[in-house]
Write a protein that holds these residues in place. Structure first.
Motif, PDB file in Angstrom:
ATOM      1  N   UNK A 332      46.499  41.453  35.244  1.00  0.00           N
ATOM      2  CA  UNK A 332      45.286  42.123  35.858  1.00  0.00           C
ATOM      3  C   UNK A 332      45.573  42.998  37.189  1.00  0.00           C
ATOM      4  N   UNK A 333      46.691  43.078  37.486  1.00  0.00           N
ATOM      5  CA  UNK A 333      47.110  43.916  38.624  1.00  0.00           C
ATOM      6  C   UNK A 333      46.535  43.238  40.104  1.00  0.00           C
ATOM      7  N   UNK A 334      46.509  41.844  40.197  1.00  0.00           N
ATOM      8  CA  UNK A 334      46.184  41.325  41.179  1.00  0.00           C
ATOM      9  C   UNK A 334      47.306  40.455  42.014  1.00  0.00           C
ATOM     10  N   UNK A 335      47.273  40.342  43.279  1.00  0.00           N
ATOM     11  CA  UNK A 335      48.168  39.438  44.003  1.00  0.00           C
ATOM     12  C   UNK A 335      48.102  38.169  43.735  1.00  0.00           C
ATOM     13  N   UNK A 336      46.521  37.734  43.467  1.00  0.00           N
ATOM     14  CA  UNK A 336      46.408  36.233  43.185  1.00  0.00           C
ATOM     15  C   UNK A 336      46.167  35.422  44.249  1.00  0.00           C
ATOM     16  N   UNK A 337      45.286  34.414  44.314  1.00  0.00           N
ATOM     17  CA  UNK A 337      44.636  33.460  45.316  1.00  0.00           C
ATOM     18  C   UNK A 337      44.920  31.918  44.900  1.00  0.00           C
ATOM     19  N   UNK A 338      43.871  31.104  45.113  1.00  0.00           N
ATOM     20  CA  UNK A 338      43.959  29.788  44.879  1.00  0.00           C
ATOM     21  C   UNK A 338      44.927  29.075  45.455  1.00  0.00           C
ATOM     22  N   UNK A 417      45.578  34.925  53.918  1.00  0.00           N
ATOM     23  CA  UNK A 417      46.580  36.157  53.508  1.00  0.00           C
ATOM     24  C   UNK A 417      46.345  36.639  52.080  1.00  0.00           C
ATOM     25  N   UNK A 418      46.141  35.578  51.262  1.00  0.00           N
ATOM     26  CA  UNK A 418      45.887  35.830  49.820  1.00  0.00           C
ATOM     27  C   UNK A 418      44.609  36.844  49.586  1.00  0.00           C
ATOM     28  N   UNK A 419      43.564  36.378  50.234  1.00  0.00           N
ATOM     29  CA  UNK A 419      42.200  37.181  50.224  1.00  0.00           C
ATOM     30  C   UNK A 419      42.387  38.596  50.627  1.00  0.00           C
ATOM     31  N   UNK A 420      43.090  38.566  51.701  1.00  0.00           N
ATOM     32  CA  UNK A 420      43.122  39.920  52.311  1.00  0.00           C
ATOM     33  C   UNK A 420      43.847  40.876  51.468  1.00  0.00           C
ATOM     34  N   UNK A 421      44.727  40.562  50.413  1.00  0.00           N
ATOM     35  CA  UNK A 421      45.408  41.071  49.608  1.00  0.00           C
ATOM     36  C   UNK A 421      44.520  41.458  48.263  1.00  0.00           C
TER      37      UNK A 421
END
Length: 441
Positions: A332-338, A417-421
């Protein structure tokens, strides 16, 4: 029906306590897959032992069944003269593709339209009385699902498909401006114990101080409202002093697949919907690792992306044999979070964590056990796995909690950090294109 002789056959039984869980896709990913593995191993042994194969001979009286023609749309079209049980069977056996076809009506506003319909649940728990309605009329809604009148009862439909996009059923009716003003909200008498015989996505069962929390979201997708509802249930359970251990059971077919990409794609502002959704699921993960009780993630079915990472926030992660995991966001071209930058690395190490994220490949639960991602893998079937979880969770002691209070501030740093990405990703055209290609089919 295939070329060549038969090297092995395997019969299997279907033992489901709740027939609403028996869909075509569920049957294939559970009973059929298990029987297929047995059959392949038998075929290899027969080949090695030089046991002769058998031709398919329809003239042999011992040959069961005949080759059927291909199904077409007419076979999947709902005739509202059918019983509610027949209608449910057609819908369940057309899931997840291509879906059954049904005309639905909202009589108060003279609305009628044809949809692909999914997620059927036969209503058995509550006695509704809509005598003035006729079969195919939408008579109520709950948590995005709609209740439809049948000739001998009522059926819930969780999702509808139109213009190649599958959404919670009420979304499409609201899109056509046939809103809740015409369709009443039906309150839910929360079930405790076995799987409810009504449309209910979250329910609990408490046994000897252990609370089992089921969240059965269609295809494992968790939208904003579903995340908030699950967070509320977790907080309520955490406040109960009689509960010592919490077991997150997910659903029969999926534990979780993370944020609801279909709803996001449908939203007027996909960035805002993505942002609200990722924060909502992060709040669920936060509530899990902040629980004062011991927490166990028990994966009955498959998990992917944020749903897979969410399971790692528990003190222990148990899983059924043969479950398929996609511990990555790359497609999905995402860095990811959780909070995955903390929990995944904590369990498998920095090198393996990056390998899982970069390769974007699925792994089996047995592999997850080998690399330390999961703690236990047991049970060939959901039923066997549930028996294991029920027995094993009763023996977990309260002093075995692994998530200490001191890491909470550190975890918020990981979240930021995750959310900034993710904020950058959500504005990127690559994510929008990948999401659109995924949900429109």
């Amino acid at each position: 029906m295939d070329a060549g002789n038969i090297w092995s056959t395997t019969n299997f039984s279907i033992n489901r306590n709740n027939m609403n869980s028996l869909t075509k896709s569920s049957l294939y990913s559970n009973e059929v897959t298990n029987a297929s593995v047995v059959s392949v191993l038998k075929a290899v042994k027969n080949f090695i032992d030089q046991a002769p194969s058998k031709p398919l001979d329809y003239s042999d009286p011992n040959t069961k069944g005949v080759l059927k023609r291909n199904m077409n749309n007419q076979d999947r079209e709902i005739d509202w003269k059918y019983s509610v049980e027949e209608i449910s069977s057609i819908i369940r056996m057309s899931d997840t593709q291509p879906g059954a076809i049904a005309v639905l009506s909202v009589p108060k506003c003279n609305y009628s339209e044809k949809f692909r319909v999914f997620g059927s649940v036969v209503e058995k728990e509550q006695s509704f009385n809509f005598d003035t309605s006729t079969p195919r009329d939408v008579v109520g809604h709950r948590n995005g699902a709609i209740l439809v009148k049948c000739i001998n009862g009522y059926i819930w439909l969780s999702h509808l498909k139109n213009n190649k996009l599958k959404l919670p059923a009420l979304f499409w009716l609201n899109q056509a401006k046939h809103s809740t003003a015409y369709i009443p909200t039906l309150k839910l008498n929360y079930s405790v114990g076995e799987e409810p015989q009504t449309f209910q996505e979250i329910w609990t069962n408490v046994v000897d101080g252990v609370c089992f929390i089921y969240f059965n979201f269609y295809n494992g997708a968790m939208g904003v409202s579903q995340c908030k509802q699950l967070e509320r249930v977790l907080k309520l359970v955490d406040s109960n002093r009689l509960i010592k251990t919490v077991v997150l059971m997910g659903g029969y077919n999926y534990f979780s697949n993370g944020i609801h990409l279909n709803v996001i794609d449908h939203a007027e502002d996909s960035f805002n919907e993505s942002w609200e959704n990722i924060n909502a699921i992060n709040d669920v993960v936060k509530q899990i690792f902040q629980m004062s009780k011991i927490t166990i993630s028990a994966l009955q079915g498959n998990a992917g992306a944020g749903g897979c990472m969410m399971s790692l926030a528990s003190d222990y992660v148990w899983c059924r044999k043969g479950v398929v995991l996609n511990p990555h966001y790359k497609s999905m071209k995402l860095f990811g979070s959780e909070y995955h930058t903390y929990f995944l690395k904590k369990r498998v190490g920095i090198k393996k964590s990056q390998e899982l994220l970069d390769s974007a490949l699925p792994i089996l639960s047995s592999t997850a056990l080998d690399i330390g991602m999961f703690d236990k893998v047991e049970g060939n079937t959901v039923e066997e796995f549930r028996d294991f979880v029920y027995k094993e969770s009763l023996s977990v002691n309260s002093f075995e909690k692994k998530n200490p209070q001191k890491i909470y501030e550190q975890l918020e740093h990981h979240r930021n950090i995750e959310l900034s990405m993710m904020s950058l990703n959500f504005r990127n055209g690559d994510y929008n294109e990948a999401r659109r290609n995924f949900v429109h089919h």
